[in-house]
Structures are given as structure tokens and as C-alpha cells.
Design a protein around this motif. Structure first.
Motif, PDB file in Angstrom:
ATOM      1  N   SER A   3      42.762 -24.653  -7.136  1.00 40.05           N
ATOM      2  CA  SER A   3      44.180 -24.399  -6.891  1.00 40.05           C
ATOM      3  C   SER A   3      44.688 -23.355  -7.871  1.00 40.05           C
ATOM      4  N   TRP A   4      45.706 -22.603  -7.425  1.00 42.71           N
ATOM      5  CA  TRP A   4      46.339 -21.622  -8.299  1.00 42.71           C
ATOM      6  C   TRP A   4      47.257 -22.295  -9.309  1.00 42.71           C
ATOM      7  N   GLY A   5      47.591 -23.536  -9.053  1.00 41.28           N
ATOM      8  CA  GLY A   5      48.478 -24.253  -9.959  1.00 41.28           C
ATOM      9  C   GLY A   5      47.724 -24.964 -11.059  1.00 41.28           C
ATOM     10  N   ARG A   6      48.313 -26.059 -11.517  1.00 37.73           N
ATOM     11  CA  ARG A   6      47.723 -26.831 -12.600  1.00 37.73           C
ATOM     12  C   ARG A   6      46.386 -27.423 -12.174  1.00 37.73           C
ATOM     13  N   ILE A   7      45.437 -27.447 -13.126  1.00 33.86           N
ATOM     14  CA  ILE A   7      44.129 -28.024 -12.847  1.00 33.86           C
ATOM     15  C   ILE A   7      44.263 -29.541 -12.769  1.00 33.86           C
ATOM     16  N   ARG A   8      43.880 -30.088 -11.641  1.00 32.46           N
ATOM     17  CA  ARG A   8      43.978 -31.520 -11.415  1.00 32.46           C
ATOM     18  C   ARG A   8      42.589 -32.103 -11.174  1.00 32.46           C
ATOM     19  N   PRO A  32      39.388 -33.385  -9.333  1.00 32.28           N
ATOM     20  CA  PRO A  32      38.931 -32.955  -7.996  1.00 32.28           C
ATOM     21  C   PRO A  32      39.240 -33.953  -6.895  1.00 32.28           C
ATOM     22  N   ALA A  33      39.215 -35.253  -7.215  1.00 28.48           N
ATOM     23  CA  ALA A  33      39.473 -36.251  -6.182  1.00 28.48           C
ATOM     24  C   ALA A  33      40.902 -36.199  -5.663  1.00 28.48           C
ATOM     25  N   GLU A  34      41.817 -35.591  -6.424  1.00 25.14           N
ATOM     26  CA  GLU A  34      43.203 -35.467  -5.966  1.00 25.14           C
ATOM     27  C   GLU A  34      43.411 -34.245  -5.073  1.00 25.14           C
ATOM     28  N   VAL A  35      42.467 -33.330  -5.091  1.00 29.28           N
ATOM     29  CA  VAL A  35      42.620 -32.081  -4.323  1.00 29.28           C
ATOM     30  C   VAL A  35      41.847 -32.138  -3.015  1.00 29.28           C
ATOM     31  N   VAL A  36      40.591 -32.618  -3.059  1.00 31.67           N
ATOM     32  CA  VAL A  36      39.742 -32.646  -1.862  1.00 31.67           C
ATOM     33  C   VAL A  36      39.221 -34.060  -1.645  1.00 31.67           C
ATOM     34  N   LYS A  37      38.755 -34.309  -0.426  1.00 34.82           N
ATOM     35  CA  LYS A  37      38.176 -35.592  -0.051  1.00 34.82           C
ATOM     36  C   LYS A  37      36.784 -35.360   0.537  1.00 34.82           C
ATOM     37  N   LYS A  38      35.922 -36.360   0.379  1.00 37.33           N
ATOM     38  CA  LYS A  38      34.562 -36.256   0.915  1.00 37.33           C
ATOM     39  C   LYS A  38      34.610 -36.184   2.438  1.00 37.33           C
ATOM     40  N   GLY A  39      33.874 -35.219   2.991  1.00 36.27           N
ATOM     41  CA  GLY A  39      33.872 -34.986   4.431  1.00 36.27           C
ATOM     42  C   GLY A  39      34.948 -34.031   4.900  1.00 36.27           C
ATOM     43  N   GLN A  40      35.837 -33.596   3.998  1.00 36.86           N
ATOM     44  CA  GLN A  40      36.908 -32.679   4.378  1.00 36.86           C
ATOM     45  C   GLN A  40      36.350 -31.282   4.629  1.00 36.86           C
ATOM     46  N   GLU A  41      36.860 -30.632   5.645  1.00 39.02           N
ATOM     47  CA  GLU A  41      36.426 -29.270   5.976  1.00 39.02           C
ATOM     48  C   GLU A  41      37.306 -28.266   5.239  1.00 39.02           C
ATOM     49  N   LEU A  42      36.679 -27.321   4.552  1.00 38.08           N
ATOM     50  CA  LEU A  42      37.388 -26.355   3.727  1.00 38.08           C
ATOM     51  C   LEU A  42      36.960 -24.937   4.087  1.00 38.08           C
ATOM     52  N   THR A  43      37.870 -24.026   3.853  1.00 40.09           N
ATOM     53  CA  THR A  43      37.573 -22.592   3.962  1.00 40.09           C
ATOM     54  C   THR A  43      37.522 -22.028   2.552  1.00 40.09           C
ATOM     55  N   VAL A  44      36.355 -21.554   2.155  1.00 38.07           N
ATOM     56  CA  VAL A  44      36.136 -21.117   0.773  1.00 38.07           C
ATOM     57  C   VAL A  44      35.634 -19.678   0.771  1.00 38.07           C
ATOM     58  N   LEU A  74      56.591 -26.336  -5.299  1.00 39.91           N
ATOM     59  CA  LEU A  74      57.235 -25.591  -4.237  1.00 39.91           C
ATOM     60  C   LEU A  74      56.311 -25.433  -3.040  1.00 39.91           C
ATOM     61  N   GLU A  75      55.026 -25.125  -3.311  1.00 38.78           N
ATOM     62  CA  GLU A  75      53.982 -25.017  -2.302  1.00 38.78           C
ATOM     63  C   GLU A  75      52.642 -25.204  -3.021  1.00 38.78           C
ATOM     64  N   ASP A  76      51.576 -25.199  -2.262  1.00 40.55           N
ATOM     65  CA  ASP A  76      50.258 -25.421  -2.849  1.00 40.55           C
ATOM     66  C   ASP A  76      49.955 -24.322  -3.866  1.00 40.55           C
ATOM     67  N   GLY A  77      49.767 -24.749  -5.114  1.00 40.66           N
ATOM     68  CA  GLY A  77      49.445 -23.811  -6.176  1.00 40.66           C
ATOM     69  C   GLY A  77      50.643 -23.230  -6.885  1.00 40.66           C
ATOM     70  N   LEU A  78      51.861 -23.610  -6.501  1.00 36.92           N
ATOM     71  CA  LEU A  78      53.066 -23.058  -7.114  1.00 36.92           C
ATOM     72  C   LEU A  78      53.951 -24.206  -7.578  1.00 36.92           C
ATOM     73  N   GLU A  79      54.069 -24.353  -8.907  1.00 34.53           N
ATOM     74  CA  GLU A  79      54.848 -25.426  -9.500  1.00 34.53           C
ATOM     75  C   GLU A  79      56.016 -24.862 -10.292  1.00 34.53           C
ATOM     76  N   ALA A  80      57.047 -25.709 -10.457  1.00 34.15           N
ATOM     77  CA  ALA A  80      58.235 -25.308 -11.200  1.00 34.15           C
ATOM     78  C   ALA A  80      58.668 -26.462 -12.093  1.00 34.15           C
TER      79      ALA A  80
END
Length: 598
Positions: A342-347, A349-361, A414-420
Motif C-alpha cells: 500500500s502507498w499508505g501506512r505499512i500494516r 499483511p493479513a489486514e491487507v490481503v487474504k489467502k485465495g484473493q486474486e490480485l493485480t500486481v 480518504l482512499e486506499d493508500g491515502l490517510e489524513a
């Protein structure tokens, strides 16, 4: 011959019976003929040579003599001469006792055999050589390796496969030897071993299984990849039939993943790699797991060759670790580090992705030597900080999600990767907030106003109270100076009492403004929760403070307008000089002290 055995007392018939085959002579048991034909030893110088012993005449073969010879394992042949002369039976004399045996003269060799001592051999006489296989018992045969014969299949029936080998011999192979293999066809080449010949038909019986086993054990090596059929299960693993040879597949080597029930593979075709070979005991140990690992490495190597840095790929999360996650792209488990999620705060990994989830990398790095690939999730999306200032201008209203709290405020997304940051001072216009959790909850969505955007430092400030109008902007219109308003006592302090005159706006009534008379304690005049009438005497919008008074408004002097008419508060009296002629105000701008009077 049957009559002789049935009537042992009657003389033998006129025809000569078939003599028994002579047994193999030994140095301790020598026949009388050997002594008769042997040359006498050379005469010694000390005396004349002893005379040669007379040969013992042969006795006719009788049932009693044959029985005695069989029991004593005698080496002397028996038979009947043409004249029919009978010879005394020496076996009966040996059975009569030591005295009878001593009276019967025997050759030196036989005397030695009876006494159990070996007879001395003359110096010139050599021991008799062992007879050949033609004269005596055959020597022990050395097993030769089987000969592999190559041929062609000429006919296939329901039970037999007929084969003609290269030497021209015809025979058949039992069809059962092709179990677990493709059915044979006419014209196919085949390798066999000549097993035996059928006594009834004279056909040769070939064995394909023996030929396969012999060829297999001669060629198998550790590391070979073989295919077989699982035939059964034992305590430690599975039994695998590989071309007729039995192999052992340990349970720990059945699969890369742990299998709770390995019996499901019985009857299945499996491919394994040879790990141990013992040709002496014909033991074979194989591993299916090792072959799967080899195939996986080969597939990974080929897949890595097709991956290029910078391309966008779609994959599935295969596993999650503390430092990131692995995403399967084209058969390769690529590492997605937590810093690239993520462009935002480092969290976590289990909070960002899930096992079996399809991602575009996006492929970040490819190590073809070690077969490793690194990918990024945030790199596959635009950097939100590049357009944050244009998308979220100052003063705009946006909906945010509350992520977490701090003592100085709350962080919202505000959106994924953008915090205030929502400071605690921007939560309410009038309330004093001790902690953001007093009015906010994690995970809830709230509407805020963007206060400041700094793309260089990647910081955004938002406010919650700006969504509502500021009551301090209109307080002068609602509560003008010297006007009487009604309020509620909210708090009592030693120096005064706080009264709420508008929702969220409190003013202070100083202890000196509670009454015209001297007040010792605030609680003597007012109580918490009491409704009182107060007069507004001062408003400080900048510091958000209001001064109140419960004293009646003083009457204006003659010739002087009231303070409400002029709109100005009564000016303070000038400070009187201190007693003794010393003023408390000094003028440091002039020459000397102007505040001194002489």
C-alpha cells in the motif's frame, strides 16, 4: 529281482543281476580291485618287499547282502559270477562281534576303515584322483545369467501370446504377465527369457516378466524416474510394482503435502524417483515426493523464464507470512513484501490481503539464477499522492473511514493508500475533548473538511467541526454586550462558576461578579445545574471566551451615555501613583526616570 527280495533264502536265478553302481572311492575306503591292480611299493634297502595280498573273491548278490551294504554304505561292488560260486557273507561276520570280525582277513585299507584310522599311503603311491562327472556324482553347477532373447509377437489368444525369437524357436508367453501393461499386438517386438519346455506339447514357454526384471535390475540406478502401480500398503508405506520389480515407497515420501490416508493411491499409476538400489537383496526404495519437488523446480524455472520485469500480472495469494505474502503468477510463487502492499501506512499483511484473493500486481524484480520473483501491489496502481492536491482541495468535504486513534487525534482514510490526520482540536467547536474515542469509533465513516494538503511531506489535515457552522461567528448577534441571558451552571470552581449560555458555549462568572456583597465561596451563591440570569460583559472570539456577571448593571452618570448606547465598555481608571511619590510605571525611553517626582 522281486522274487529275490520276497524269498531271501532261495538261491538267485541263473541270469546275472544288474550290478549296483559303484560309489565314489575315497582315500579311506578303497575297493579290493584297487588293491589287486595297484603296483607294489618299491622294496626298501633294509629287507625284501612284502608279498602282494590275494584278491578277495566276489560273493553272489543276495537280498541280505544288499541290505547290509546299504546300511554300512560299503564301497565294494557285488554280483554273481558265471560259475555260480558262492562267497561267504562278511557283513554277517561284522555283525557277530569283534571276535568274528578279527578272524576275517581284510585288506589294509578296509581294516583302516573299520578301525576308524586312515591307512598309511606308500611313498610311491599317490591318492586316487576324484572321478569326473561322467564316472561319479556331477560337480555343483554355477548358475549362469539368463539370456535375453528378442522376438516378435505372431499371435495373441485369450490366455497366451505366441512369440518367435531370433533363433527361430517358437513358444508363448502367458497373457497374465502383461497385467498392468498395454495389451500386446501382433508384430510388436518383445524381449523374453526361455523359461522351460512343455513336456506334453514340446512348446517353449517364454517369460516376459523375468526378462523385464533382469533388464530392470541390470540398468536401474539411483535418480532414475520410474512409473509403476501401487499394489498394496504396509506398515511403513506403499508397495509399488515397477515392471515386475517390487519397490518400497515410504509414507513420508508419498506426497509433498501430508496425506492422512495414503491407501487412496492403491491401484493408481504413480511416477517416482529411485533413491536406493540393492541388487544383492533386490531391494528398491523410491520417492514420489522428491519427484514432485524436482518437477516443481523445473516448472518454476521454465515459468521464471517467461516473466519480465515491469509487466502487470494477475495472481492468487497462496500464503501469508509476517513479512508479506506469496502470490502465484503463472506457476511461480512471487514475494509480495509488506512495504509494497500500500502507498499508505505499512500494516500487517493479513489486514491487507487474504489467502485465495486474486490480485493485480506489477513485477518488480526477476532473479533467474535463483528462480525468485518480487512483485508489488501498490506499484500496479497510480500513486495517490501525485493527484491528492487536485482531487482533495482545501475546504472540500469528503467521507473518510476512521482507522485508529492517538492521544493527539485520529487517523482517517480518504482512499486506499491515502490517510489524513484529524487533530483532537478539530473535533468540536465548543466541547473539550479528552480523547478522540469520546466522539468517534474505529471503522465508522464520517464527513470531514480538508484543511491542508502537503504532497511533499505526504500529509493531509482534516477537520470534523468545520462541517457544522461555528457558533462563535454569531455569538455577538445572539448574545450582545450588557444583554441579559439565561443559562445553566455547569461547573463550580474556587474562582467562579461556568454557565452555558448557548449550546456548547460557556461563560465564566467570576466570584467578584456573583453579587454586590462580598462572597466567601461560590457555592454560597449558586449550585451546579441551577438556572441563573447573567449579563454578558465581554466576548473574546479569538480565544473563545465569554465573561459574565450576575451583578445588576450600574446606572450611568449624569451627562454620560450608558455603555450600551456607546457600544463601549467603561474605561478603566488610571493608575494612581504609589504612595511616597514613586510611580509604578516607568518611562525608559527618555533621559532618566520620568516616573520619579521630586
Amino acid at each position: 529281482m522281486n522274487d529275490v527280495f520276497n524269498n531271501p533264502t532261495e538261491p538267485a536265478p541263473a541270469e546275472t543281476p544288474t550290478p549296483l553302481e559303484p560309489m565314489e572311492p575315497s582315500p579311506a575306503h578303497v575297493s579290493p580291485e584297487a588293491f589287486a591292480n595297484a603296483s607294489p611299493p618299491p622294496a626298501e634297502e633294509s629287507g625284501p618287499a612284502p608279498p602282494a595280498p590275494e584278491p578277495v573273491p566276489e560273493a553272489p548278490a543276495t537280498a541280505q547282502s544288499i541290505t547290509a551294504q546299504g546300511e554300512e554304505s560299503s564301497t565294494c561292488p557285488t554280483g554273481a559270477d558265471s560259475a555260480g560260486d558262492a562267497q561267504p557273507d562278511t557283513s554277517a561276520d561284522l555283525k557277530a562281534g569283534p571276535e568274528a570280525a578279527a578272524e576275517t582277513p581284510l585288506p589294509p585299507a578296509e581294516s583302516a576303515s573299520v578301525s576308524g584310522e586312515a591307512a598309511p599311503v606308500p611313498p610311491s603311491e599317490e591318492p586316487a584322483a576324484a572321478p569326473s562327472s561322467e564316472a561319479g556324482a556331477p560337480a555343483e553347477a554355477v548358475s549362469a545369467p539368463p539370456q535375453i532373447q528378442h522376438g516378435k509377437i505372431t499371435r495373441v489368444t485369450a490366455e497366451q501370446v505366441f512369440v518367435v525369437i531370433e533363433t527361430g524357436q517358437a513358444g508363448y508367453v502367458p497373457l497374465i504377465e502383461f497385467a498392468g501393461q498395454p495389451l500386446p499386438r501382433v508384430g510388436d517386438d518383445i524381449s523374453v527369457i526361455v523359461d522351460r519346455q512343455d513336456e506334453k506339447t514340446g512348446d517353449f514357454i517364454f517369460s516376459k516378466r523375468q526378462a523385464d526384471e533382469f533388464t530392470f535390475w541390470q540398468s536401474v540406478q539411483p535418480g532414475d524416474i520410474l512409473e509403476g502401480v501401487v499394489t498394496g500398503m504396509n506398515k511403513g508405506g506403499l508397495d509399488v510394482d515397477i515392471g515386475g520389480a517390487r519397490a518400497f515407497l515410504p509414507s513420508s515420501q508419498v506426497d509433498m503435502r501430508r496425506m492422512h490416508d495414503i491407501s487412496v493411491l492403491i491401484g493408481e499409476h504413480v511416477r517416482c524417483v529411485v533413491t536406493q538400489v540393492d541388487r544383492t537383496t533386490m531391494d528398491l526404495v523410491v520417492s514420489r515426493r522428491k519427484l514432485q519437488e524436482i518437477e516443481k523446480q523445473e516448472a518454476r524455472k521454465q515459468a521464471v523464464e517467461q516473466i519480465q520485469e515491469g509487466e502487470i500480472r494477475t495472481g492468487t495469494v497462496s500464503s501469508i507470512t509476517d513479512f508479506g505474502a506469496f502470490v502465484n503468477i503463472g506457476g511461480v510463487d512471487a514475494l509480495l513484501h509488506m512495504s509494497d502492499m500500500s502507498w499508505g501506512r505499512i500494516r500487517p499483511p493479513a489486514e491487507v490481503v487474504k489467502k485465495g484473493q486474486e490480485l493485480t500486481v506489477k513485477v518488480l524484480k526477476v532473479d533467474r539464477v535463483n528462480g525468485k520473483v518480487s512483485v508489488g501491489l501498490k506499484q500496479a496502481k497510480p500513486n495517490p499522492w501525485e493527484y491528492a492536491q487536485e482531487k482533495y482541495p482545501e475546504g472540500s468535504r469528503v467521507k473518510v473511514k476512521v482507522l485508529r486513534f492517538a492521544d493527539f487525534g485520529a487517523f482517517v482514510e480518504l482512499e486506499d493508500g491515502l490517510e489524513a490526520l484529524l487533530p483532537i482540536s478539530e473535533l468540536s467547536w465548543t466541547r473539550r475533548i479528552g480523547h478522540p474515542s469520546d466522539i468517534l469509533k474505529e471503522g465508522e465513516e464520517r464527513e470531514v473538511v480538508v484543511l491542508k494538503v502537503d504532497p511533499a511531506k505526504r500529509r493531509i489535515s482534516v477537520g470534523l467541526r468545520q462541517v457544522e457552522p461555528n457558533p462563535w461567528d454569531t455569538i455577538e448577534q445572539q448574545c450582545p454586550l450588557n444583554s441579559m441571558v439565561q443559562g445553566k451552571v455547569t461547573k463550580i470552581m474556587d474562582y467562579g462558576a461556568f454557565v452555558e449560555i448557548l449550546p456548547g458555549i460557556e461563560g465564566l462568572v467570576h466570584i467578584s461578579a456573583l453579587s454586590d456583597r462580598r462572597v466567601k465561596a461560590v457555592s454560597d451563591v449558586v449550585k451546579e445545574g441551577q438556572e441563573v440570569n447573567v449579563r454578558v460583559i465581554k466576548i473574546d472570539k479569538e480565544n473563545q471566551r465569554v465573561s459574565l456577571s450576575m451583578k445588576p448593571e450600574p446606572a450611568p452618570r449624569k451627562g454620560q451615555p450608558a455603555a450600551a448606547e456607546t457600544g463601549k465598555a467603561t474605561e478603566k481608571k488610571k493608575h494612581r501613583p504609589a504612595r511616597g511619590g514613586l510611580s509604578s510605571h516607568f518611562d525608559w525611553m527618555g533621559d532618566g526616570l520620568r516616573g520619579l517626582k521630586g
